[in-house]
Scaffold this motif. Structure first.
Motif, PDB file in Angstrom:
ATOM      1  N   ALA A  33      69.560  56.926  29.700  1.00 37.12           N
ATOM      2  CA  ALA A  33      70.603  56.864  28.663  1.00 37.12           C
ATOM      3  C   ALA A  33      70.443  55.584  27.836  1.00 37.12           C
ATOM      4  O   ALA A  33      70.557  55.601  26.604  1.00 37.12           O
ATOM      5  CB  ALA A  33      71.986  56.928  29.308  1.00 37.12           C
ATOM      6  N   ALA A  34      70.135  54.491  28.524  1.00 38.35           N
ATOM      7  CA  ALA A  34      69.928  53.220  27.816  1.00 38.35           C
ATOM      8  C   ALA A  34      68.660  53.299  26.963  1.00 38.35           C
ATOM      9  O   ALA A  34      68.614  52.792  25.836  1.00 38.35           O
ATOM     10  CB  ALA A  34      69.829  52.076  28.824  1.00 38.35           C
ATOM     11  N   TYR A  35      67.648  53.945  27.503  1.00 36.10           N
ATOM     12  CA  TYR A  35      66.394  54.164  26.759  1.00 36.10           C
ATOM     13  C   TYR A  35      66.712  54.906  25.454  1.00 36.10           C
ATOM     14  O   TYR A  35      66.277  54.513  24.378  1.00 36.10           O
ATOM     15  CB  TYR A  35      65.453  54.967  27.662  1.00 36.10           C
ATOM     16  N   ALA A  36      67.503  55.972  25.555  1.00 39.28           N
ATOM     17  CA  ALA A  36      67.859  56.758  24.366  1.00 39.28           C
ATOM     18  C   ALA A  36      68.596  55.877  23.361  1.00 39.28           C
ATOM     19  O   ALA A  36      68.291  55.891  22.163  1.00 39.28           O
ATOM     20  CB  ALA A  36      68.726  57.947  24.761  1.00 39.28           C
ATOM     21  N   ARG A  37      69.546  55.098  23.850  1.00 45.36           N
ATOM     22  CA  ARG A  37      70.340  54.259  22.935  1.00 45.36           C
ATOM     23  C   ARG A  37      69.476  53.227  22.234  1.00 45.36           C
ATOM     24  O   ARG A  37      69.721  52.875  21.081  1.00 45.36           O
ATOM     25  CB  ARG A  37      71.496  53.600  23.696  1.00 45.36           C
ATOM     26  N   ALA A  38      68.449  52.751  22.912  1.00 42.10           N
ATOM     27  CA  ALA A  38      67.553  51.769  22.291  1.00 42.10           C
ATOM     28  C   ALA A  38      66.854  52.345  21.056  1.00 42.10           C
ATOM     29  O   ALA A  38      66.479  51.620  20.146  1.00 42.10           O
ATOM     30  CB  ALA A  38      66.517  51.284  23.306  1.00 42.10           C
ATOM     31  N   PHE A  39      66.709  53.677  21.027  1.00 43.68           N
ATOM     32  CA  PHE A  39      66.089  54.326  19.861  1.00 43.68           C
ATOM     33  C   PHE A  39      67.109  54.615  18.756  1.00 43.68           C
ATOM     34  O   PHE A  39      66.745  55.094  17.690  1.00 43.68           O
ATOM     35  CB  PHE A  39      65.458  55.665  20.276  1.00 43.68           C
ATOM     36  N   GLY A  40      68.389  54.408  19.068  1.00 43.68           N
ATOM     37  CA  GLY A  40      69.428  54.809  18.114  1.00 43.68           C
ATOM     38  C   GLY A  40      69.907  56.218  18.375  1.00 43.68           C
ATOM     39  O   GLY A  40      70.574  56.831  17.542  1.00 43.68           O
ATOM     40  N   ALA A  41      69.578  56.763  19.543  1.00 46.28           N
ATOM     41  CA  ALA A  41      70.040  58.100  19.927  1.00 46.28           C
ATOM     42  C   ALA A  41      71.274  57.952  20.824  1.00 46.28           C
ATOM     43  O   ALA A  41      71.584  56.863  21.301  1.00 46.28           O
ATOM     44  CB  ALA A  41      68.928  58.847  20.670  1.00 46.28           C
ATOM     45  N   ALA A  91      70.147  63.204  20.960  1.00 42.38           N
ATOM     46  CA  ALA A  91      70.926  62.861  22.148  1.00 42.38           C
ATOM     47  C   ALA A  91      70.105  63.134  23.402  1.00 42.38           C
ATOM     48  O   ALA A  91      69.328  64.086  23.441  1.00 42.38           O
ATOM     49  CB  ALA A  91      72.216  63.672  22.184  1.00 42.38           C
ATOM     50  N   VAL A  92      70.289  62.285  24.385  1.00 41.09           N
ATOM     51  CA  VAL A  92      69.621  62.471  25.676  1.00 41.09           C
ATOM     52  C   VAL A  92      70.693  62.519  26.759  1.00 41.09           C
ATOM     53  O   VAL A  92      71.506  61.598  26.862  1.00 41.09           O
ATOM     54  CB  VAL A  92      68.635  61.316  25.977  1.00 41.09           C
ATOM     55  N   LEU A  93      70.697  63.603  27.527  1.00 38.43           N
ATOM     56  CA  LEU A  93      71.573  63.662  28.693  1.00 38.43           C
ATOM     57  C   LEU A  93      70.687  63.644  29.925  1.00 38.43           C
ATOM     58  O   LEU A  93      69.866  64.540  30.118  1.00 38.43           O
ATOM     59  CB  LEU A  93      72.415  64.950  28.686  1.00 38.43           C
ATOM     60  N   GLU A  94      70.837  62.597  30.723  1.00 44.96           N
ATOM     61  CA  GLU A  94      70.087  62.555  31.975  1.00 44.96           C
ATOM     62  C   GLU A  94      70.920  63.252  33.044  1.00 44.96           C
ATOM     63  O   GLU A  94      72.050  62.857  33.311  1.00 44.96           O
ATOM     64  CB  GLU A  94      69.822  61.099  32.383  1.00 44.96           C
ATOM     65  N   LEU A  95      70.351  64.290  33.639  1.00 45.83           N
ATOM     66  CA  LEU A  95      71.026  65.011  34.718  1.00 45.83           C
ATOM     67  C   LEU A  95      70.393  64.592  36.034  1.00 45.83           C
ATOM     68  O   LEU A  95      69.207  64.874  36.275  1.00 45.83           O
ATOM     69  CB  LEU A  95      70.855  66.529  34.524  1.00 45.83           C
ATOM     70  N   ARG A  96      71.148  63.894  36.863  1.00 41.56           N
ATOM     71  CA  ARG A  96      70.596  63.471  38.162  1.00 41.56           C
ATOM     72  C   ARG A  96      70.748  64.620  39.142  1.00 41.56           C
ATOM     73  O   ARG A  96      71.868  65.004  39.485  1.00 41.56           O
ATOM     74  CB  ARG A  96      71.363  62.258  38.680  1.00 41.56           C
ATOM     75  N   ILE A  97      69.643  65.158  39.591  1.00 39.76           N
ATOM     76  CA  ILE A  97      69.740  66.214  40.599  1.00 39.76           C
ATOM     77  C   ILE A  97      69.222  65.699  41.933  1.00 39.76           C
ATOM     78  O   ILE A  97      68.448  64.739  42.003  1.00 39.76           O
ATOM     79  CB  ILE A  97      69.011  67.525  40.185  1.00 39.76           C
ATOM     80  N   ASP A  98      69.664  66.338  42.992  1.00 39.01           N
ATOM     81  CA  ASP A  98      69.267  65.970  44.344  1.00 39.01           C
ATOM     82  C   ASP A  98      67.783  66.297  44.531  1.00 39.01           C
ATOM     83  O   ASP A  98      67.335  67.399  44.171  1.00 39.01           O
ATOM     84  CB  ASP A  98      70.118  66.787  45.328  1.00 39.01           C
ATOM     85  N   ALA A  99      67.042  65.338  45.091  1.00 38.41           N
ATOM     86  CA  ALA A  99      65.613  65.560  45.304  1.00 38.41           C
ATOM     87  C   ALA A  99      65.354  66.775  46.205  1.00 38.41           C
ATOM     88  O   ALA A  99      64.293  67.400  46.126  1.00 38.41           O
ATOM     89  CB  ALA A  99      64.979  64.311  45.918  1.00 38.41           C
TER      90      ALA A  99
END
Ligand SMILES: Cc1ncc(C[n+]2csc(CCOP(=O)(O)OP(=O)(O)O)c2C)c(N)n1
Ligand SMILES: [Mg+2]
Length: 549
Positions: A489-497, A522-530
């Motif tokens: 999410a922070a990576y996305a924001r660094a691009f202005g997304a 927009a980037v949504l990171e979905l954390r799924i169980d390994a």
């Protein structure tokens, strides 16, 4: 009228209908770049040539016209090669224009020099170098015709920099006409006779060369005859998935009941696909060289017919030509129950048991499928795609952009190209945590050109597909597959997304609304169980099974 080679070449692109090109600039084609100055071609400058080439592939898939990718020599060409490979495996029309060293330096291994004929020999339909400026119109016309005729594919044109700088008074070529074969009347009659004798027919549709209209004509034929049809690997938009004829995808992670039906079918009507490894479950659903099923194989490339499988009826034809020829064919169906049962199995397959962890990817996809049913969906490669293939529903041709070549990193650039071509469409890219960072830098391109795509990053902290194979073959011996990830999410924001992290299913709908409303990529990171390695099993169950063997 005298023009320099770069301008002459751009004018040929325009003459053949190109309106968009994807590039990373290079000093090897500076005159070509100049030709693009004030040209009526939308130039999208990318951050990596793989991104540019994948965008060109997506453009080719969506329009049926060659995607144009322009890169510099040597490293530019090697970076772009993944898109050429995908265009070859996916039968996508694409033209790669690549700079070349000046002709008075050739064969010295000059700076970034490569012989493109050898480099792209197996990967492209045709590779040529334009050595004389006057021949630009002829060779560019041939590139368009070759990319689009028969089985479509990529063409590479190498452009020595001194040639591009020379002047020529050559005239423009006329817009190309691609050749495509049509089925003969006798073949359509034979097809009808085979259908009349069939009890358990099954169509598999896919491959290239479809359009929304062609897919609708095919649908009329299938529904009027109550024929069941599966989609070939990553060609699930070839037929509206709500059609009573649609019975699911014959790809990887396919419904075992559908696999059984492919085996049990007495007539296989394969329209478009090559019947490759992924569509045949490693050549097991159909036996080579002599299939148990009576095979009707329709393909636009003569060399594919009889290549792996001996068809009872080979039909050399484009998809438009074939679907229009069969549109009004009617045979009294003796297979009503067979079709209804296959359709019911598909509906059932779209339901799923809950998966380990607080975030259920199947539920998130089911939500998106209701919320944005007509979205263009893109992806690269990884186990996360198995959920997409299984739980999404496609309704119109041109809404699935997915590499049958299995190339990671395809999804983000494909989404960028789709949004550029179709700004009114919602474009959703599914990526894995591994997959995403192979082309995540193209978020900068999406921001630069104001293309609000939505990227769903499915983060399981590993190269999941490979881990799955590891647990199956070498249980417990995990090596080379773990990933330590950035804060996406922070990576996305660094691009202005716009960027958000979602850890629970219940939070997903609101996060998705915010992504839709963001007005930026927009980037949504979905954390799924390994543990949730695919929709059918868990990592530990896989390991336990393997250890018992
Ligand atoms: C360019 C490329 N490199 C490597 C592979 C081999 N490969 C296939 S799937 C996969 C793992 C993908 O990981 P991720 O994107 O995190 O998805 P997951 O499987 O974890 O859902 C790899 C490495 C590939 N298909 N393409
Ligand atoms: Mg992963």
């Amino acid at each position: 009228m005298s023009r320099h080679g770069g301008k002459l070449l751009v004018d040929q692109l325009i003459a053949h209908g190109a309106d968009t090109a994807f590039c990373v600039p290079g000093e090897s084609y500076i005159a070509l770049l100049d030709g693009l100055y004030e040209a009526p071609i939308r130039l999208i400058t990318c951050r990596h040539e793989a991104g540019a080439a994948n965008m060109a592939d997506a453009y080719g898939k969506l329009t049926g016209r060659p995607g144009i990718c322009i890169v510099t020599r040597g490293p530019g060409a090697t970076h772009a090669s993944v898109g050429v490979h995908t265009a070859f495996q996916d039968s996508t029309p694409l033209i790669l224009l690549v700079g070349q060293v000046a002709s008075d330096q050739e064969e010295r291994e000059a700076f970034q020099e490569i012989d493109y004929r050898r480099m792209f020999g197996q990967m492209a339909k045709w590779v040529a170098q334009i050595d004389r400026v006057d021949r630009i119109p002829e060779l560019v016309a041939r590139a368009f015709a070759t990319a689009c005729s028969g089985r479509p594919g990529p063409v590479v044109l190498a452009l020595p920099e001194d040639m591009l700088a020379m002047s020529s008074d050559a005239g423009d070529a006329l817009r190309f006409n691609a050749a495509q074969a049509s089925p003969g009347a006798a073949q359509i009659e034979q097809l009808q006779a085979l259908l009349r004798g069939a009890e358990r027919p099954l169509a598999i549709i896919g491959g290239a060369d479809w359009t929304p209209a062609t897919s609708e004509a095919m649908r009329e034929f299938l529904e009027a005859n109550e024929l069941p049809a599966g989609a070939a690997f990553r060609r699930q938009d070839a037929l509206d998935n709500d059609s009573p004829s649609y019975v699911g995808d014959v790809g990887i992670g396919l419904n075992p009941k559908l696999a059984a039906r492919v085996r049990e079918a007495d007539l296989l009507l394969v329209v478009g696909p090559r019947l490759g490894e992924m569509t045949t479950s490693g050549y097991t659903l159909v036996e080579s060289p002599t299939p148990a099923q009576t095979l009707v194989h329709v393909h636009p490339g003569a060399e594919e017919l009889g290549r792996v499988y001996r068809p009872e009826l080979p039909i050399l034809s484009g998809m438009q030509q074939f679907s229009h020829a069969v549109r009004d064919v009617r045979v009294e169906p003796r297979w009503r129950d067979w079709t209804a049962a296959a359709r019911a199995e598909y509906e059932d397959w779209q339901r799923h048991d809950s998966m380990p962890g607080a975030l259920d990817l199947g539920d998130c996809i089911a939500h998106m499928r209701e919320r944005v049913p007509d979205a263009i969906v893109t992806n690269g490669a990884g186990n996360f795609t198995v959920w997409v293939h299984r739980f999404w529903r496609w309704h119109r041709h041109g809404t699935q952009l997915a590499p049958t070549s299995g190339a990671m990193g395809y999804g983000v650039p494909a989404a960028v190209a789709a949004k550029a071509l179709s700004p009114e469409s919602t474009v959703v890219c599914f990526a894995g945590d591994g997959d995403f960072l192979m082309s995540g830098q193209e978020l900068a391109t999406a921001v630069q050109y104001d293309l609000p795509i939505i990227v769903i990053v499915v983060n399981n902290g590993m190269y999941g597909t490979i881990r799955m194979h590891q647990e199956r073959q070498f249980p417990g011996r995990v090596v080379g597959t773990d990933l330590v990830n950035p804060d996406f999410a922070a990576y996305a924001r660094a691009f202005g997304a716009h960027g958000e992290t979602v850890t629970e299913t219940a939070d997903f709908p609101d996060a998705f609304e915010r992504a839709l409303a963001a007005g930026t990529p927009a980037v949504l990171e979905l954390r799924i169980d390994a543990e949730a390695i695919n929709p059918r099993t868990t990592l530990s169950a896989l390991r336990a099974q393997a250890e018992q063997r």
